[in-house]
Design an enzyme around this catalytic site. Structure first.
Site, mmCIF file in Angstrom:
data_model
loop_
_atom_site.group_PDB
_atom_site.id
_atom_site.type_symbol
_atom_site.label_atom_id
_atom_site.label_comp_id
_atom_site.label_asym_id
_atom_site.label_seq_id
_atom_site.Cartn_x
_atom_site.Cartn_y
_atom_site.Cartn_z
ATOM 1 N N GLU A 1 -2.657 -1.755 -3.157
ATOM 2 C CA GLU A 1 -3.807 -0.993 -2.666
ATOM 3 C C GLU A 1 -3.486 0.490 -2.727
ATOM 4 O OE1 GLU A 1 -4.692 -3.756 1.267
ATOM 5 O OE2 GLU A 1 -3.840 -1.769 1.466
ATOM 6 N N HIS B 1 -8.618 -5.902 6.915
ATOM 7 C CA HIS B 1 -8.464 -4.859 7.954
ATOM 8 C C HIS B 1 -8.783 -5.427 9.329
ATOM 9 C CE1 HIS B 1 -7.495 -0.838 9.186
ATOM 10 N NE2 HIS B 1 -7.293 -0.544 7.931
ATOM 11 N N HIS C 1 0.861 -1.195 0.000
ATOM 12 C CA HIS C 1 0.000 0.000 0.000
ATOM 13 C C HIS C 1 0.894 1.241 0.000
ATOM 14 C CE1 HIS C 1 -4.026 1.791 1.621
ATOM 15 N NE2 HIS C 1 -3.360 2.685 0.939
HETATM 16 N N1 PXP Z 1 -7.069 -3.825 3.254
HETATM 17 C C1 PXP Z 1 -6.875 -2.497 3.089
HETATM 18 C C2 PXP Z 1 -7.607 -1.804 2.000
HETATM 19 C C3 PXP Z 1 -5.984 -1.794 3.923
HETATM 20 O O1 PXP Z 1 -5.791 -0.491 3.736
HETATM 21 C C4 PXP Z 1 -5.289 -2.498 4.919
HETATM 22 C C5 PXP Z 1 -4.313 -1.769 5.784
HETATM 23 O O2 PXP Z 1 -3.337 -1.160 5.004
HETATM 24 C C6 PXP Z 1 -5.523 -3.879 5.048
HETATM 25 C C7 PXP Z 1 -6.430 -4.511 4.213
HETATM 26 C C8 PXP Z 1 -4.816 -4.709 6.078
HETATM 27 O O3 PXP Z 1 -5.237 -4.293 7.345
HETATM 28 P P1 PXP Z 1 -4.431 -4.770 8.612
HETATM 29 O O4 PXP Z 1 -3.082 -4.135 8.528
HETATM 30 O O5 PXP Z 1 -5.248 -4.270 9.773
HETATM 31 O O6 PXP Z 1 -4.361 -6.268 8.561
#
Ligand code: PXP
Length: 236
Positions: free
Chosen positions: A70, A189, A43
């Protein structure tokens, strides 16, 4: 089978704290794959405070599984996608200052904008749109031309310890909607060793989870190899 894509932004955060190359992000990405990850998620944020744009280029060259990138579709982000050609892009509506992604897209309000972006990225790869578990937003994502949605699981993770049946309910409905729309389903997330198994059991059509914060934190206790195996065991 649900694939595990490991988000390695947190490893880049540790590296950036000292300005050198420890820990080595490329080595970490390769090891995640060697230890069983079926994908790597990056990301790159506009200020490059975690993963840098150059990291994305470098990692795409060395990994053998799927790269999921992402981010918010700025012009700079879109040019990177066209250059790197990942397997999947997940569109996230977070502003430049957001600490982490904090909501899904409103796919109805931003339909025209998203449709143009999806068209452009589809020339290169598959597109997933990050959405809250709201049926209208999922139908909206389909109408924008996306192939998948990623369900934003923060509310599930927060409510899971209080009442897991209530926590999962909107996600079951969302998953059914995605299936009816013939949309592939991802989620992510705040998924963790505590809440992942129940989520996956209740959402049988889940194609992929992307997990970063909890998984990288667990790897401090258990090691990266054991941790990836622990997460995979919950998924299979
Ligand atoms: N999906 C998206 C769109 C995210 O922005 C993130 C965090 O960057 C995640 C998944 C992964 O989340 P986590 O770090 O809480 O596992």
């Amino acid at each position: 089978m649900t694939k595990l894509s490991v988000n390695i932004n947190k490893i880049a955060t540790i590296r950036n704290a000292r300005g050198g190359n420890i820990p080595d992000l490329i080595k970490a990405a390769r090891l995640c794959e060697d230890f069983g990850a079926e994908g790597i998620t990056l990301h790159p944020r506009p200020d490059e405070r975690h993963v840098r744009y150059q990291d994305v280029r470098d990692i795409k060259k060395v990994i053998k599984t799927e790269l999921n990138i992402e981010g918010y579709p700025s012009e700079r982000f879109l040019s990177l996608i066209e250059e790197v050609k990942p397997e999947q892009v997940t569109l996230v509506p977070d502003g430049p200052d957001a600490l982490t992604s904090n909501s899904g897209w409103n796919t109805i309000e931003h339909r025209n904008y998203l449709s143009d972006i999806v068209d452009r990225i589809n020339k290169v790869c598959r597109v997933s749109i990050f959405v809250d578990p709201i049926p209208e937003m999922i139908i909206g994502a389909k109408e924008c031309g996306a192939q998948r949605v990623e369900l934003y699981t923060e509310s599930y993770a927060k409510n899971y310890p209080i009442h897991k049946k209530r926590a999962i309910y909107p996600f079951i409905i969302a998953a059914q909607t995605a299936q009816e729309c013939l949309l592939g389903l991802n989620a992510g997330h705040d998924l963790s060793l505590e809440n992942l198994e129940y989520f996956q059991k209740k959402i049988p059509n889940l194609l992929e989870v992307s997990i970063g914060h909890a998984l990288i934190s667990d790897s401090l206790y258990y090691g990266l190899e054991n941790t990836i195996q622990l997460y995979k065991r919950l998924l299979n």
